[in-house]
Design an enzyme around this catalytic site. Structure first.
Site, PDB file in Angstrom:
ATOM      1  N   ASN A   1      59.798 -26.473  34.990  1.00  0.00           N
ATOM      2  CA  ASN A   1      60.833 -26.957  36.015  1.00  0.00           C
ATOM      3  C   ASN A   1      60.084 -27.613  37.236  1.00  0.00           C
ATOM      4  O   ASN A   1      59.723 -27.026  38.155  1.00  0.00           O
ATOM      5  CB  ASN A   1      61.877 -25.832  36.242  1.00  0.00           C
ATOM      6  CG  ASN A   1      62.732 -26.728  37.532  1.00  0.00           C
ATOM      7  OD1 ASN A   1      62.934 -27.699  37.689  1.00  0.00           O
ATOM      8  ND2 ASN A   1      63.707 -25.853  37.885  1.00  0.00           N
TER       9      ASN A   1
ATOM     10  N   LYS B   1      60.815 -29.440  39.262  1.00  0.00           N
ATOM     11  CA  LYS B   1      61.759 -29.910  40.578  1.00  0.00           C
ATOM     12  C   LYS B   1      61.385 -31.171  40.861  1.00  0.00           C
ATOM     13  O   LYS B   1      60.949 -32.230  40.381  1.00  0.00           O
ATOM     14  CB  LYS B   1      61.701 -28.600  41.555  1.00  0.00           C
ATOM     15  CG  LYS B   1      61.920 -27.342  40.612  1.00  0.00           C
ATOM     16  CD  LYS B   1      62.056 -26.093  41.729  1.00  0.00           C
ATOM     17  CE  LYS B   1      62.142 -25.024  41.074  1.00  0.00           C
ATOM     18  NZ  LYS B   1      62.628 -23.731  42.010  1.00  0.00           N
TER      19      LYS B   1
ATOM     20  N   HIS C   1      71.189 -24.877  37.747  1.00  0.00           N
ATOM     21  CA  HIS C   1      70.370 -24.377  38.777  1.00  0.00           C
ATOM     22  C   HIS C   1      70.866 -23.976  40.026  1.00  0.00           C
ATOM     23  O   HIS C   1      71.617 -24.557  40.565  1.00  0.00           O
ATOM     24  CB  HIS C   1      69.245 -25.358  38.941  1.00  0.00           C
ATOM     25  CG  HIS C   1      67.964 -24.535  39.434  1.00  0.00           C
ATOM     26  ND1 HIS C   1      67.544 -24.280  40.737  1.00  0.00           N
ATOM     27  CD2 HIS C   1      66.613 -24.181  38.780  1.00  0.00           C
ATOM     28  CE1 HIS C   1      66.480 -23.674  40.805  1.00  0.00           C
ATOM     29  NE2 HIS C   1      66.035 -23.438  39.740  1.00  0.00           N
TER      30      HIS C   1
ATOM     31  N   GLU D   1      69.680 -24.158  42.837  1.00  0.00           N
ATOM     32  CA  GLU D   1      69.561 -24.915  43.879  1.00  0.00           C
ATOM     33  C   GLU D   1      70.567 -25.900  43.969  1.00  0.00           C
ATOM     34  O   GLU D   1      70.867 -26.649  45.011  1.00  0.00           O
ATOM     35  CB  GLU D   1      68.106 -25.659  43.777  1.00  0.00           C
ATOM     36  CG  GLU D   1      66.894 -24.498  44.078  1.00  0.00           C
ATOM     37  CD  GLU D   1      65.605 -24.888  43.364  1.00  0.00           C
ATOM     38  OE1 GLU D   1      65.294 -25.813  42.911  1.00  0.00           O
ATOM     39  OE2 GLU D   1      64.554 -23.846  43.768  1.00  0.00           O
TER      40      GLU D   1
ATOM     41  N   GLU E   1      68.163 -16.498  36.354  1.00  0.00           N
ATOM     42  CA  GLU E   1      67.259 -16.619  37.493  1.00  0.00           C
ATOM     43  C   GLU E   1      68.019 -16.251  38.758  1.00  0.00           C
ATOM     44  O   GLU E   1      68.728 -16.782  39.498  1.00  0.00           O
ATOM     45  CB  GLU E   1      67.226 -18.207  37.633  1.00  0.00           C
ATOM     46  CG  GLU E   1      66.330 -18.728  36.565  1.00  0.00           C
ATOM     47  CD  GLU E   1      65.786 -20.130  37.116  1.00  0.00           C
ATOM     48  OE1 GLU E   1      64.521 -20.253  36.700  1.00  0.00           O
ATOM     49  OE2 GLU E   1      66.321 -20.996  37.850  1.00  0.00           O
TER      50      GLU E   1
ATOM     51  N   GLY F   1      61.107 -19.097  43.855  1.00  0.00           N
ATOM     52  CA  GLY F   1      60.078 -19.627  44.773  1.00  0.00           C
ATOM     53  C   GLY F   1      59.654 -18.532  45.848  1.00  0.00           C
ATOM     54  O   GLY F   1      59.148 -19.021  46.874  1.00  0.00           O
TER      55      GLY F   1
ATOM     56  N   SER G   1      59.756 -16.872  40.066  1.00  0.00           N
ATOM     57  CA  SER G   1      58.264 -16.602  40.350  1.00  0.00           C
ATOM     58  C   SER G   1      57.699 -15.889  39.275  1.00  0.00           C
ATOM     59  O   SER G   1      56.965 -15.152  39.447  1.00  0.00           O
ATOM     60  CB  SER G   1      58.360 -15.478  41.640  1.00  0.00           C
ATOM     61  OG  SER G   1      59.018 -16.192  42.744  1.00  0.00           O
TER      62      SER G   1
HETATM   63  P1  PGA Z   1      59.867 -20.393  40.749  1.00  0.00           P
HETATM   64  O1  PGA Z   1      61.091 -21.600  40.157  1.00  0.00           O
HETATM   65  O2  PGA Z   1      59.017 -20.308  39.217  1.00  0.00           O
HETATM   66  O3  PGA Z   1      59.041 -21.556  41.536  1.00  0.00           O
HETATM   67  O4  PGA Z   1      60.411 -19.206  41.281  1.00  0.00           O
HETATM   68  C1  PGA Z   1      61.864 -21.154  39.074  1.00  0.00           C
HETATM   69  C2  PGA Z   1      63.085 -22.125  38.992  1.00  0.00           C
HETATM   70  O5  PGA Z   1      63.512 -22.502  39.992  1.00  0.00           O
HETATM   71  O6  PGA Z   1      63.467 -22.514  37.796  1.00  0.00           O
END
Ligand code: PGA
Length: 256
Positions: free
Chosen positions: A11, A13, A97, A99, A168, A174, A213
């Site tokens: 991803n 982003k 997601h 976010e 997640e 993140g 992460s």
């Molecule tokens: P990250 O993000 O690996 O940077 O924690 C994962 C995601 O948001 O899909």
């Protein structure tokens, strides 16, 4: 040894440029990612989908979008439809997601997007997960059931045989604060139990990826858990050698 086929999805982003996308894909391919025995998908931002599709042509790597609208076309300025994602060569699309959920996307919106993805022949990667507050309050399971239940209500339980799930936890995304393999296993197992109680046959249970992460150092431990079928990788997917190492860890866990 467990034999299963893992899926590792990148991803990206809202990151990158035309040049960075080209360099990243080229570096992944040069590192031999196409020969790794796992399903691998790259999900760049929409402006770079067509270019990444071209770069991936002839490789087994798949392309994915990061979101889609619930309608297939029409007056929705700034949105991207499932039909368009399919048209540029996507196989997957990330849906729900955190976010986006944090930005106001509701459980019903997410369910409608899952329906739109399936209607357009895309495989939704449906994200679910609790916040730190919800975990601290002992409500993680309740939250997952609410998020999944909305999709059961709108799309029917059979839809879960055609999608991929990503657990997640919001507190792990993140932050560098990965869920322990045991925490992830517990949540993934709870998801499987919930879907079976809702009427899904064991043979149709979807793959459940872990996201939050994931990196080259922790992937192997996560993939060793029986209910973890892959990873949705954010930050580490922007670093070619990290992402390749995660994909290799998946292949090793599959015993290949
Ligand atoms: P990250 O993000 O690996 O940077 O924690 C994962 C995601 O948001 O899909």
């Amino acid at each position: 040894m467990v034999t299963k086929r893992y899926l590792v999805a990148a991803n990206w982003k809202m990151n990158g440029s035309r040049e960075q996308a080209d360099v990243l894909v080229r570096t992944l391919v040069d590192a031999g990612i196409a020969a790794i025995n796992a399903d691998i998908a790259l999900c760049p931002a929409s402006p770079y989908l067509a270019q990444v599709a071209q770069a991936l042509a002839g490789t087994p790597l798949a392309l994915g979008g990061q979101n889609l609208h619930m309608d297939d076309c029409g007056a929705h300025t700034g949105e991207v439809s499932g039909a368009m994602l399919k048209d540029v060569g996507c196989r997957y699309v990330i849906v729900g997601h955190s976010e986006r959920r944090c930005g106001g996307e509701t459980d019903v919106d997410v369910a409608q997007r899952v329906a739109a993805a399936l209607r357009n022949g895309l495989i939704p990667i449906l994200c679910v997960g609790e916040s730190a507050q919800e975990r601290d309050a002992g409500k993680w399971c309740e939250v997952l059931e609410r998020q999944l239940g909305s999709v059961v209500d709108h799309c029917g339980i059979a839809a879960f045989g055609e999608l991929v799930l990503a657990y997640e936890p919001v507190w792990a995304i993140g932050t560098g604060n990965t869920a322990t393999p045991e925490q992830a296993q517990e949540a993934h197992a709870a998801i499987g139990r919930y879907l079976m109680e809702a009427g899904l046959e064991a043979a149709h249970l979807p793959r459940v990826l872990y996201g939050g992460s994931v990196n080259a150092a922790n992937a192997q431990g996560l993939f060793a858990m029986p209910a973890i079928d892959g990873a949705l990788v954010g930050g580490a997917s922007l670093v070619a050698q990290e992402f390749v190492a995660i994909c290799r860890a998946a292949a090793i866990s599959a015993g290949q």
